[in-house]
Design an enzyme around this catalytic site. Structure first.
Site, PDB file in Angstrom:
ATOM      1  N   HIS A 110     -45.856 -12.962  82.581  1.00 26.55           N
ATOM      2  CA  HIS A 110     -45.491 -11.897  83.513  1.00 26.55           C
ATOM      3  C   HIS A 110     -46.541 -11.690  84.609  1.00 26.55           C
ATOM      4  O   HIS A 110     -46.259 -11.051  85.622  1.00 26.55           O
ATOM      5  CB  HIS A 110     -45.229 -10.581  82.763  1.00 26.55           C
ATOM      6  CG  HIS A 110     -46.447  -9.858  82.292  1.00 26.55           C
ATOM      7  ND1 HIS A 110     -46.899  -9.924  80.986  1.00 26.55           N
ATOM      8  CD2 HIS A 110     -47.316  -9.042  82.934  1.00 26.55           C
ATOM      9  CE1 HIS A 110     -47.977  -9.175  80.863  1.00 26.55           C
ATOM     10  NE2 HIS A 110     -48.258  -8.626  82.031  1.00 26.55           N
ATOM     11  N   ASP A 140     -44.341 -14.825  76.416  1.00 29.17           N
ATOM     12  CA  ASP A 140     -45.114 -14.312  77.549  1.00 29.17           C
ATOM     13  C   ASP A 140     -46.389 -15.119  77.763  1.00 29.17           C
ATOM     14  O   ASP A 140     -47.469 -14.573  77.969  1.00 29.17           O
ATOM     15  CB  ASP A 140     -45.448 -12.826  77.348  1.00 29.17           C
ATOM     16  CG  ASP A 140     -45.910 -12.159  78.649  1.00 29.17           C
ATOM     17  OD1 ASP A 140     -45.583 -12.677  79.719  1.00 29.17           O
ATOM     18  OD2 ASP A 140     -46.607 -11.137  78.567  1.00 29.17           O
ATOM     19  N   GLY A 212     -54.010  -5.069  84.294  1.00 25.94           N
ATOM     20  CA  GLY A 212     -55.069  -5.966  84.733  1.00 25.94           C
ATOM     21  C   GLY A 212     -55.717  -6.711  83.589  1.00 25.94           C
ATOM     22  O   GLY A 212     -56.303  -7.777  83.772  1.00 25.94           O
ATOM     23  N   ASN A 213     -55.617  -6.147  82.376  1.00 28.11           N
ATOM     24  CA  ASN A 213     -56.094  -6.845  81.172  1.00 28.11           C
ATOM     25  C   ASN A 213     -55.123  -7.937  80.729  1.00 28.11           C
ATOM     26  O   ASN A 213     -55.492  -8.822  79.943  1.00 28.11           O
ATOM     27  CB  ASN A 213     -56.271  -5.879  80.004  1.00 28.11           C
ATOM     28  CG  ASN A 213     -57.630  -5.202  79.980  1.00 28.11           C
ATOM     29  OD1 ASN A 213     -57.722  -3.989  80.108  1.00 28.11           O
ATOM     30  ND2 ASN A 213     -58.694  -5.987  79.841  1.00 28.11           N
ATOM     31  N   SER A 214     -53.886  -7.854  81.180  1.00 31.29           N
ATOM     32  CA  SER A 214     -52.860  -8.796  80.723  1.00 31.29           C
ATOM     33  C   SER A 214     -53.306 -10.237  80.918  1.00 31.29           C
ATOM     34  O   SER A 214     -53.772 -10.623  81.990  1.00 31.29           O
ATOM     35  CB  SER A 214     -51.558  -8.567  81.493  1.00 31.29           C
ATOM     36  OG  SER A 214     -50.987  -7.329  81.170  1.00 31.29           O
ATOM     37  N   LEU A 269     -31.403 -20.869  63.713  1.00 35.14           N
ATOM     38  CA  LEU A 269     -30.566 -20.912  62.516  1.00 35.14           C
ATOM     39  C   LEU A 269     -29.120 -20.559  62.813  1.00 35.14           C
ATOM     40  O   LEU A 269     -28.218 -21.007  62.118  1.00 35.14           O
ATOM     41  CB  LEU A 269     -31.139 -19.952  61.462  1.00 35.14           C
ATOM     42  CG  LEU A 269     -30.686 -20.124  60.021  1.00 35.14           C
ATOM     43  CD1 LEU A 269     -30.922 -21.548  59.538  1.00 35.14           C
ATOM     44  CD2 LEU A 269     -31.409 -19.123  59.118  1.00 35.14           C
ATOM     45  N   GLY A 270     -28.905 -19.742  63.823  1.00 39.63           N
ATOM     46  CA  GLY A 270     -27.528 -19.373  64.180  1.00 39.63           C
ATOM     47  C   GLY A 270     -26.959 -18.250  63.339  1.00 39.63           C
ATOM     48  O   GLY A 270     -25.817 -18.324  62.887  1.00 39.63           O
ATOM     49  N   VAL A 271     -27.759 -17.193  63.122  1.00 38.07           N
ATOM     50  CA  VAL A 271     -27.278 -16.039  62.364  1.00 38.07           C
ATOM     51  C   VAL A 271     -27.711 -14.749  63.059  1.00 38.07           C
ATOM     52  O   VAL A 271     -28.702 -14.720  63.791  1.00 38.07           O
ATOM     53  CB  VAL A 271     -27.824 -16.025  60.914  1.00 38.07           C
ATOM     54  CG1 VAL A 271     -27.298 -17.201  60.119  1.00 38.07           C
ATOM     55  CG2 VAL A 271     -29.356 -16.003  60.903  1.00 38.07           C
ATOM     56  N   ILE A 273     -28.910 -10.922  61.949  1.00 39.84           N
ATOM     57  CA  ILE A 273     -29.506 -10.366  60.727  1.00 39.84           C
ATOM     58  C   ILE A 273     -29.812  -8.884  60.904  1.00 39.84           C
ATOM     59  O   ILE A 273     -29.828  -8.365  62.026  1.00 39.84           O
ATOM     60  CB  ILE A 273     -30.808 -11.109  60.352  1.00 39.84           C
ATOM     61  CG1 ILE A 273     -31.811 -11.049  61.508  1.00 39.84           C
ATOM     62  CG2 ILE A 273     -30.515 -12.540  59.935  1.00 39.84           C
ATOM     63  CD1 ILE A 273     -33.156 -11.670  61.212  1.00 39.84           C
TER      64      ILE A 273
END
Length: 473
Positions: A110, A140, A212-214, A269-271, A273
């Site tokens: 970002h 990210d 700014g820490n990102s 996995l296609g679920v 949950i």
């Protein structure tokens, strides 16, 4: 009386000595971050991004060459006429750190997303333009590269599996653009799952992290990077005691893919949950709440292929215990698509073991979504990706058969962003040349002139208009 006074003075004296001793012991027990900062800070960098406003050059014309009415300007999402500027403006400020002497740098996605130019300021205050090698929105992360003679300072990467709640940690970065600020705290919790990043087991700490820490590093007391500061929980826009870092082990797993192909693939996995609470655990015959309860199975997906059902509770993946449902996407995500995974599950009160071939996690935005641009992906001068018109996207966009051209897909950056292009826009003409295929588009883009107006006809929502723009060096 003198004897009493003497005893009292002695008591005060010994009490003072005791308090001083306690203070000295406490001072010795508190960590000193001076050496950590001196050794680690040279490898921490400040990152800024620039975008040159080109909106003032964009013009829209209707039939006959007259200027398009304001209502159509607003529809196409373009700015109203304004005084030309042309001066680069900063879009974001963040931090990063050097991971190799030849110039690879890690930061948050970002921080650099949508940037036309990425500038890295080093410890000696010199500045270098960075290339975006690859990025991963889900975690990210972004990998940059600057030119180097192989003598850059680098951080030491640590093992986030060794991190424990309660241990001291420190962050170095540029909060509010105050460069090389160090803050300290302790690890608050591990394996935190956030709604925006279900595939990252975040390290939670109380280290003060602010804008700014990102993208900056989170260090242990050995001066090793155990995470990348990514998010904070806030109601005010500033630090409120909760900060989250991407674990170093997850980072290093992603970096290898970013270097190789510019994006990250994950297992799937296609679920669907949900969490198993106390009542659900009781109803399914579990002694305690644990596991991931399957509520839906994607037809034709990996789970469907091995006959998993709604009501199954997955409790382990390759021997790793799944205590909370949030742990399942993380465990599956790091498995290479095509590899086998062993699932332990509970079905109708009975424990079973199933072997499943893990699929590849589909893109976030469906069939036209964009993987971050990397060294092996095409990047044209307009900052857009396109594909040819076919029956599928014609139906989705409700296009007549006579419309020819290419459709914009994925995230729009650079020139395309500045003139207001969006996903789903149809480009039918470019530089007064009709387009019928991606091959036509690529050829025209490669031959576009610089420093003169170029026209583009765009169809959006059944309405069409011409946009003009200029390419610059």
């Amino acid at each position: 009386m003198n004897r009493v006074n003497l005893l009292f003075r002695n008591f005060i004296y010994f009490l003072s000595l005791s308090l001083l001793s306690v203070q000295m012991v406490q001072a010795r027990e508190l960590p000193n971050f001076t050496r950590l900062f001196e050794e680690a800070s040279p490898a921490v960098v400040n990152i800024s991004t620039l975008s040159t406003p080109k909106q003032s050059r964009a013009q829209i014309y209707g039939p006959g060459g007259e200027e398009l009415p304001e209502i159509f300007r607003r529809y196409f999402g373009l700015p109203m006429p304004e005084a030309p500027s042309g001066k680069p403006r900063p879009m974001s400020l963040g931090s990063g750190f050097i991971i190799s002497k030849d110039g690879y740098i890690l930061t948050n996605n970002h921080v650099v997303e949508g940037a036309e130019k990425i500038i890295v300021r080093l410890h000696d205050r010199s500045e270098k333009v960075a290339e975006l090698i690859g990025a991963d929105k889900r975690s990210d992360l972004a990998l940059l590269k600057i030119e180097s003679e192989g003598n850059l300072p680098v951080v030491k990467m640590g093992d986030s599996d060794d991190v424990k709640p309660g241990q001291w940690v420190a962050a170095i970065g540029s909060p509010f653009n105050f460069e090389y600020s160090i803050t300290k705290g302790i690890v608050s919790a591990l394996d935190r799952s956030l709604p925006s990043d279900a595939y990252v087991p975040f390290i939670q700490s109380d280290v003060p992290i602010n804008p700014g820490n990102s993208g900056g590093p989170l260090f242990n007391m050995k001066g090793e990077v155990i995470g990348i500061n990514s998010q904070i929980f806030t109601r005010s826009g500033g630090f409120m005691g909760l900060s989250f870092a991407i674990p170093s082990d997850h980072v290093q797993w992603a970096v290898e893919q970013l270097k190789e192909k510019g994006y990250v693939t994950r297992g799937w996995l296609g679920v669907a949950i949900q969490e198993v609470d106390r009542d659900l655990a009781e109803s399914f015959g579990l002694k305690k709440p644990m596991g991931a309860l399957i509520t839906q199975v994607v037809p034709g997906g990996p789970a469907d292929n091995v006959k998993l059902h709604p009501g199954d509770i997955i409790t382990r993946v390759d021997g790793r215990e799944i205590m909370r449902s949030s742990a399942l996407p993380m465990a599956i995500g790091v498995i290479e698509p095509g590899d086998k995974a062993t699932l332990e599950l509970i079905r109708e009160g009975k424990r079973q073991t199933v072997s499943v071939e893990v699929g590849e996690l589909p893109d976030e935005q469906g069939p036209h979504s964009e993987r971050p641009l990397g060294p092996n992906m095409k990047k044209n001068r307009l900052g857009i990706q396109v594909e040819g018109l076919n029956d599928d996207n014609r139906n989705k966009l409700r296009l007549d058969e006579e419309i020819k051209g290419v459709v914009v897909t994925g995230e729009v950056t650079g020139v395309g962003r500045s003139i207001g292009l969006r996903q789903g826009d149809i480009i039918t003409n470019l530089n007064n040349i009709r387009l019928e295929s991606v091959k036509d588009f690529d050829k025209v883009v490669a031959d576009l002139p610089e420093d003169r107006s170029v026209s583009m006809r765009v169809v959006r929502g059944g309405q069409s208009a011409f946009i003009t723009f200029r390419l610059t060096d």
